[in-house]
Scaffold this motif. Sequence first.
Motif, mmCIF file in Angstrom:
data_model
loop_
_atom_site.group_PDB
_atom_site.id
_atom_site.type_symbol
_atom_site.label_atom_id
_atom_site.label_comp_id
_atom_site.label_asym_id
_atom_site.label_seq_id
_atom_site.Cartn_x
_atom_site.Cartn_y
_atom_site.Cartn_z
ATOM 1 N N ASP A 186 0.829 -1.219 0.000
ATOM 2 C CA ASP A 186 0.000 0.000 0.000
ATOM 3 C C ASP A 186 0.860 1.263 0.000
ATOM 4 O O ASP A 186 1.881 1.334 0.690
ATOM 5 C CB ASP A 186 -0.897 0.009 1.253
ATOM 6 C CG ASP A 186 -1.797 -1.194 1.323
ATOM 7 O OD1 ASP A 186 -2.553 -1.431 0.365
ATOM 8 O OD2 ASP A 186 -1.724 -1.925 2.338
ATOM 9 N N TRP A 187 0.418 2.234 -0.771
ATOM 10 C CA TRP A 187 1.042 3.554 -0.723
ATOM 11 C C TRP A 187 0.441 4.319 0.467
ATOM 12 O O TRP A 187 -0.773 4.426 0.595
ATOM 13 C CB TRP A 187 0.770 4.323 -2.020
ATOM 14 C CG TRP A 187 1.425 3.712 -3.225
ATOM 15 C CD1 TRP A 187 0.856 2.941 -4.177
ATOM 16 C CD2 TRP A 187 2.798 3.840 -3.594
ATOM 17 N NE1 TRP A 187 1.762 2.557 -5.124
ATOM 18 C CE2 TRP A 187 2.981 3.101 -4.790
ATOM 19 C CE3 TRP A 187 3.902 4.494 -3.030
ATOM 20 C CZ2 TRP A 187 4.209 3.002 -5.432
ATOM 21 C CZ3 TRP A 187 5.119 4.397 -3.683
ATOM 22 C CH2 TRP A 187 5.271 3.661 -4.854
ATOM 23 N N THR A 188 1.283 4.825 1.324
ATOM 24 C CA THR A 188 0.780 5.521 2.512
ATOM 25 C C THR A 188 1.575 6.806 2.748
ATOM 26 O O THR A 188 2.618 7.045 2.144
ATOM 27 C CB THR A 188 0.920 4.632 3.770
ATOM 28 O OG1 THR A 188 2.312 4.395 4.022
ATOM 29 C CG2 THR A 188 0.210 3.307 3.576
ATOM 30 N N THR A 189 1.064 7.603 3.672
ATOM 31 C CA THR A 189 1.798 8.800 4.086
ATOM 32 C C THR A 189 2.844 8.414 5.115
ATOM 33 O O THR A 189 2.898 7.268 5.580
ATOM 34 C CB THR A 189 0.836 9.829 4.691
ATOM 35 O OG1 THR A 189 0.201 9.260 5.841
ATOM 36 C CG2 THR A 189 -0.214 10.233 3.670
ATOM 37 N N GLU A 190 3.653 9.364 5.495
ATOM 38 C CA GLU A 190 4.802 9.078 6.342
ATOM 39 C C GLU A 190 4.428 8.493 7.698
ATOM 40 O O GLU A 190 5.114 7.638 8.243
ATOM 41 C CB GLU A 190 5.617 10.362 6.539
ATOM 42 C CG GLU A 190 6.881 10.169 7.363
ATOM 43 C CD GLU A 190 7.682 11.448 7.481
ATOM 44 O OE1 GLU A 190 8.666 11.454 8.244
ATOM 45 O OE2 GLU A 190 7.312 12.443 6.829
ATOM 46 N N ALA A 192 1.235 7.158 8.533
ATOM 47 C CA ALA A 192 -0.012 6.379 8.494
ATOM 48 C C ALA A 192 0.213 4.977 9.035
ATOM 49 O O ALA A 192 1.323 4.441 9.008
ATOM 50 C CB ALA A 192 -0.533 6.301 7.061
ATOM 51 N N ALA A 193 -0.864 4.365 9.515
ATOM 52 C CA ALA A 193 -0.796 2.987 10.026
ATOM 53 C C ALA A 193 -0.580 2.014 8.871
ATOM 54 O O ALA A 193 -1.041 2.230 7.744
ATOM 55 C CB ALA A 193 -2.087 2.653 10.766
ATOM 56 N N VAL A 194 0.130 0.916 9.160
ATOM 57 C CA VAL A 194 0.387 -0.108 8.158
ATOM 58 C C VAL A 194 -0.795 -1.070 8.104
ATOM 59 O O VAL A 194 -1.289 -1.530 9.138
ATOM 60 C CB VAL A 194 1.674 -0.882 8.493
ATOM 61 C CG1 VAL A 194 1.912 -1.983 7.474
ATOM 62 C CG2 VAL A 194 2.862 0.070 8.550
ATOM 63 N N THR A 195 -1.251 -1.368 6.888
ATOM 64 C CA THR A 195 -2.393 -2.266 6.711
ATOM 65 C C THR A 195 -1.943 -3.720 6.720
ATOM 66 O O THR A 195 -1.033 -4.107 5.983
ATOM 67 C CB THR A 195 -3.107 -1.976 5.373
ATOM 68 O OG1 THR A 195 -3.495 -0.601 5.349
ATOM 69 C CG2 THR A 195 -4.328 -2.873 5.212
#
Length: 420
Positions: A186-190, A192-195
């Motif tokens: 997943d592309w996330t912000t710096e 953000a929680a990991v899915t």
Amino acid sequence: MTSVQLREERAGKVKRARSILDKAKAESRDLSSEETQEYDRIIGDVDTMKAKIDRMEKLETLEVEQSDPVERIAGNLTAEQRYVAAGDKGGAPLHRAEYRQWLRTGEYRSGEFRTLQQKLGAEYRDTIIGTDSKGGYLIVPTAISPDLVKAINDQVFMRGLATVTQVTEAKKLGIRKMLTRMADADWTTEVAAVTEDTTMAFDRRDLEPYLLTKLAKVSIRTLTLAADAEATVNDELAYKFGVTEEKAFLTGNGTSKPLGVFTASASGISTGRDVSTDNTSTALTADGLINAKYSIKQGYLNSPKAGWIFHRDTVKMIRKLKASGTGDYIWQPGIAAGAPDRILDIPYYMSEYAPNTFTTGLYVGIIGNFSFYRIAELNVMFMQRLVEKYSDTNEVGFIGRRFVDGAPVLEEAFARVKLA
């Protein structure tokens, strides 16, 4: 004539056969009876030369190996058997001459091996003397020459492609099987929680080596006069075991035997890997084969264990096919020494036990990475010498025993060619 020269001559014959097909196609007509006869004759010569090339290459390989003498043929004797055989000499191996002597007479010739025979018990006679099948069995099966196992490998091409595992202690070989792959990252912000991934799932496929037995009978005269009794027995047993194993690896139903690649099964290759698009109800087509090839991810086909498997009747049909886009023949002969013939740039293997009935809905071939066909076997082969059972026909029987299982373990690495 060397194998390289034979390959060059064979390539010339292939070119001649194709010129016959191209001439008829250019003139928009079928082959004449004379052209058909000439084409079939040339193709027959091509097939004959392929077998001759294979024999020549094996001979050339053996000539190179001549400098490496075989020093032992019974590496599977137990520590106790080696100790008894060697006396106080520290574990001498069972030599080829002793094995040949045992084949001919059932006895060991030298003093140290006679000691082994006495220790193990040379011969066993059942108390039911009137029952012919009860007489003359050795008590202990004898581990025989690795030459025989090598000969079986030569008989069964699947063994050279598959991944073979020796089962030495456990009853079964458990193979981990991935049912579904992990979802994409997943592309996330710096911050953000990991899915968490919830899609990846595993299963286990158990392979339990099943008992495979074959009997070879050799005349007493042959054993007495043959310069190499070992070859007489080994060749016969290798052929019998080889045929049985090849059938199972291709078409076995998985019940007390291996599961074959041409058997649709949720435990191996399901019907979801069947490809029939662009084939007809009575024949495969170049486009159909292209569809089968590109239904498999490129990474699997880049492996040296990738290949097609067809019956020779199917290969005969494929030799006349051209790719619709380029007009090039999809069958190409191997030119370099040791190079296999290819179909759509993938090596192929022929087996008499591959399906060859050209009817709606039936399989006529398979392509895949056969390193994902797993074979589990005991790391020893046993043989018994039957002294009296066939004495009325002046023969000696030899029973070979192996424990083998096999199955495809990753279906996405395969695609079966199916008629529409």
